[in-house]
Design a protein around this motif. Structure first.
Motif, PDB file in Angstrom:
ATOM      1  N   MET A  96     -61.971   9.606  34.876  1.00 54.04           N
ATOM      2  CA  MET A  96     -61.121  10.781  35.116  1.00 54.04           C
ATOM      3  C   MET A  96     -59.701  10.351  35.483  1.00 54.04           C
ATOM      4  O   MET A  96     -58.735  11.013  35.109  1.00 54.04           O
ATOM      5  N   LEU A  97     -59.570   9.248  36.212  1.00 50.84           N
ATOM      6  CA  LEU A  97     -58.239   8.768  36.580  1.00 50.84           C
ATOM      7  C   LEU A  97     -57.444   8.312  35.358  1.00 50.84           C
ATOM      8  O   LEU A  97     -56.212   8.354  35.362  1.00 50.84           O
ATOM      9  N   LEU A  98     -58.132   7.893  34.298  1.00 53.73           N
ATOM     10  CA  LEU A  98     -57.445   7.499  33.061  1.00 53.73           C
ATOM     11  C   LEU A  98     -56.697   8.671  32.426  1.00 53.73           C
ATOM     12  O   LEU A  98     -55.744   8.467  31.681  1.00 53.73           O
ATOM     13  N   LEU A  99     -57.118   9.883  32.730  1.00 57.64           N
ATOM     14  CA  LEU A  99     -56.457  11.054  32.155  1.00 57.64           C
ATOM     15  C   LEU A  99     -55.035  11.234  32.684  1.00 57.64           C
ATOM     16  O   LEU A  99     -54.269  12.007  32.111  1.00 57.64           O
ATOM     17  N   ALA A 100     -54.672  10.528  33.722  1.00 56.55           N
ATOM     18  CA  ALA A 100     -53.293  10.587  34.214  1.00 56.55           C
ATOM     19  C   ALA A 100     -52.322   9.973  33.197  1.00 56.55           C
ATOM     20  O   ALA A 100     -51.128  10.263  33.228  1.00 56.55           O
ATOM     21  N   PHE A 101     -52.833   9.148  32.290  1.00 55.10           N
ATOM     22  CA  PHE A 101     -51.986   8.476  31.300  1.00 55.10           C
ATOM     23  C   PHE A 101     -51.878   9.231  29.979  1.00 55.10           C
ATOM     24  O   PHE A 101     -51.301   8.726  29.024  1.00 55.10           O
ATOM     25  N   VAL A 102     -52.427  10.430  29.914  1.00 56.88           N
ATOM     26  CA  VAL A 102     -52.384  11.226  28.684  1.00 56.88           C
ATOM     27  C   VAL A 102     -50.959  11.450  28.180  1.00 56.88           C
ATOM     28  O   VAL A 102     -50.714  11.364  26.972  1.00 56.88           O
ATOM     29  N   PRO A 103     -49.965  11.723  29.041  1.00 57.27           N
ATOM     30  CA  PRO A 103     -48.609  11.940  28.505  1.00 57.27           C
ATOM     31  C   PRO A 103     -48.029  10.735  27.764  1.00 57.27           C
ATOM     32  O   PRO A 103     -47.103  10.881  26.977  1.00 57.27           O
ATOM     33  N   LEU A 104     -48.564   9.554  27.977  1.00 58.63           N
ATOM     34  CA  LEU A 104     -48.040   8.346  27.338  1.00 58.63           C
ATOM     35  C   LEU A 104     -48.632   8.095  25.950  1.00 58.63           C
ATOM     36  O   LEU A 104     -48.200   7.189  25.248  1.00 58.63           O
ATOM     37  N   ILE A 105     -49.603   8.886  25.556  1.00 56.43           N
ATOM     38  CA  ILE A 105     -50.319   8.649  24.295  1.00 56.43           C
ATOM     39  C   ILE A 105     -49.568   9.263  23.123  1.00 56.43           C
ATOM     40  O   ILE A 105     -49.122  10.400  23.181  1.00 56.43           O
ATOM     41  N   MET A 106     -49.434   8.451  22.064  1.00 56.65           N
ATOM     42  CA  MET A 106     -48.897   8.929  20.797  1.00 56.65           C
ATOM     43  C   MET A 106     -49.680   8.228  19.686  1.00 56.65           C
ATOM     44  O   MET A 106     -49.718   7.009  19.635  1.00 56.65           O
ATOM     45  N   ALA A 107     -50.338   9.030  18.870  1.00 58.29           N
ATOM     46  CA  ALA A 107     -51.149   8.466  17.791  1.00 58.29           C
ATOM     47  C   ALA A 107     -50.322   8.450  16.519  1.00 58.29           C
ATOM     48  O   ALA A 107     -50.001   9.480  15.968  1.00 58.29           O
ATOM     49  N   GLY A 108     -49.914   7.291  16.063  1.00 62.95           N
ATOM     50  CA  GLY A 108     -49.060   7.163  14.881  1.00 62.95           C
ATOM     51  C   GLY A 108     -49.632   7.388  13.522  1.00 62.95           C
ATOM     52  O   GLY A 108     -49.988   7.630  13.188  1.00 62.95           O
ATOM     53  N   GLY A 109     -50.576   7.566  13.015  1.00 65.70           N
ATOM     54  CA  GLY A 109     -51.052   7.791  11.645  1.00 65.70           C
ATOM     55  C   GLY A 109     -51.642   9.166  11.426  1.00 65.70           C
ATOM     56  O   GLY A 109     -52.327   9.345  10.470  1.00 65.70           O
ATOM     57  N   VAL A 110     -51.369  10.097  12.310  1.00 68.01           N
ATOM     58  CA  VAL A 110     -51.914  11.442  12.131  1.00 68.01           C
ATOM     59  C   VAL A 110     -50.785  12.430  11.885  1.00 68.01           C
ATOM     60  O   VAL A 110     -49.617  12.125  12.093  1.00 68.01           O
ATOM     61  N   PHE A 111     -51.130  13.621  11.446  1.00 62.59           N
ATOM     62  CA  PHE A 111     -50.130  14.613  11.070  1.00 62.59           C
ATOM     63  C   PHE A 111     -49.319  15.114  12.270  1.00 62.59           C
ATOM     64  O   PHE A 111     -48.142  15.402  12.147  1.00 62.59           O
ATOM     65  N   PHE A 112     -49.936  15.234  13.424  1.00 61.16           N
ATOM     66  CA  PHE A 112     -49.260  15.659  14.650  1.00 61.16           C
ATOM     67  C   PHE A 112     -49.399  14.552  15.693  1.00 61.16           C
ATOM     68  O   PHE A 112     -50.265  14.613  16.562  1.00 61.16           O
ATOM     69  N   PRO A 113     -48.555  13.528  15.630  1.00 58.27           N
ATOM     70  CA  PRO A 113     -48.756  12.331  16.457  1.00 58.27           C
ATOM     71  C   PRO A 113     -48.617  12.563  17.964  1.00 58.27           C
ATOM     72  O   PRO A 113     -49.204  11.828  18.750  1.00 58.27           O
ATOM     73  N   TYR A 114     -47.873  13.554  18.394  1.00 52.05           N
ATOM     74  CA  TYR A 114     -47.664  13.755  19.821  1.00 52.05           C
ATOM     75  C   TYR A 114     -48.735  14.647  20.448  1.00 52.05           C
ATOM     76  O   TYR A 114     -48.810  14.756  21.664  1.00 52.05           O
ATOM     77  N   ILE A 115     -49.549  15.302  19.650  1.00 53.45           N
ATOM     78  CA  ILE A 115     -50.572  16.201  20.171  1.00 53.45           C
ATOM     79  C   ILE A 115     -51.975  15.679  19.881  1.00 53.45           C
ATOM     80  O   ILE A 115     -52.819  15.624  20.776  1.00 53.45           O
ATOM     81  N   SER A 116     -52.236  15.286  18.655  1.00 54.72           N
ATOM     82  CA  SER A 116     -53.591  14.936  18.232  1.00 54.72           C
ATOM     83  C   SER A 116     -54.196  13.817  19.063  1.00 54.72           C
ATOM     84  O   SER A 116     -55.357  13.903  19.469  1.00 54.72           O
ATOM     85  N   GLY A 117     -53.463  12.775  19.299  1.00 53.16           N
ATOM     86  CA  GLY A 117     -53.980  11.659  20.093  1.00 53.16           C
ATOM     87  C   GLY A 117     -54.357  12.077  21.500  1.00 53.16           C
ATOM     88  O   GLY A 117     -55.380  11.644  22.037  1.00 53.16           O
ATOM     89  N   LYS A 118     -53.529  12.929  22.100  1.00 48.81           N
ATOM     90  CA  LYS A 118     -53.823  13.424  23.448  1.00 48.81           C
ATOM     91  C   LYS A 118     -55.097  14.255  23.473  1.00 48.81           C
ATOM     92  O   LYS A 118     -55.938  14.112  24.351  1.00 48.81           O
ATOM     93  N   VAL A 119     -55.246  15.138  22.482  1.00 47.03           N
ATOM     94  CA  VAL A 119     -56.423  16.003  22.407  1.00 47.03           C
ATOM     95  C   VAL A 119     -57.679  15.163  22.231  1.00 47.03           C
ATOM     96  O   VAL A 119     -58.675  15.362  22.936  1.00 47.03           O
ATOM     97  N   PHE A 120     -57.659  14.205  21.321  1.00 46.83           N
ATOM     98  CA  PHE A 120     -58.829  13.373  21.082  1.00 46.83           C
ATOM     99  C   PHE A 120     -59.155  12.512  22.307  1.00 46.83           C
ATOM    100  O   PHE A 120     -60.321  12.314  22.638  1.00 46.83           O
ATOM    101  N   PHE A 121     -58.133  12.004  22.980  1.00 45.80           N
ATOM    102  CA  PHE A 121     -58.348  11.175  24.168  1.00 45.80           C
ATOM    103  C   PHE A 121     -58.991  11.993  25.287  1.00 45.80           C
ATOM    104  O   PHE A 121     -59.951  11.542  25.923  1.00 45.80           O
TER     105      PHE A 121
END
Length: 136
Positions: free
Chosen positions: A12-37
């Motif tokens: 649960m503490l790992l979720l504090a790092f969600v704002p730092l996630i960016m998934a580069g090979g997806v259509f919505f890189p700033y949202i999709s990676g966060k949602v999947f994480f």
């Protein structure tokens, strides 16, 4: 043994790092990676917490005690009623598929709200003051 008992809280503490996630090979890189994480971490938290609840008596007693305390809280009751109405609204939605699954670019829908409700529930039960300070 102590590591296993602290694993859901640590995840649960790992979720504090969600704002730092960016998934580069997806259509919505700033949202999709966060949602999947968020969904992956919350799934692991539920799995490990279920395991601990079933096989460790002290974890079960602590979990039940904290849940009995928060279930009387007005915020918990309000969010639970909202979640119930949100769930019922899927039946009357124009597009039930989109209402349930949501859209990847926004991470919404029943499934997205379900994972956020799980975060609220498990953070209320698993976190103590020290964990909240670490999280923030």
């Amino acid at each position: 043994m102590k590591f296993i008992k602290n694993l859901p809280t640590t995840l649960m503490l790992l979720l504090a790092f969600v704002p730092l996630i960016m998934a580069g090979g997806v259509f919505f890189p700033y949202i999709s990676g966060k949602v999947f994480f968020i969904r992956a971490i919350m799934t692991l938290v539920v799995l490990f917490s279920t395991y601990l609840f079933l096989f460790y008596e002290d974890f079960r007693a602590s979990f039940i005690e904290k849940f009995n305390f928060i279930k009387k809280d007005s915020v918990f009751i309000s969010l639970s009623v909202y979640f119930l109405f949100f769930t019922i609204s899927i039946i009357f939605a124009f597009d039930r598929t989109r209402a349930f699954w949501g859209e990847v670019e926004r991470g919404e829908g029943f499934l997205g709200f379900f994972f956020l409700f799980l975060f609220f529930l498990f953070s209320s039960v698993l976190f103590d003051k020290k964990n909240w300070i670490t999280f923030f």
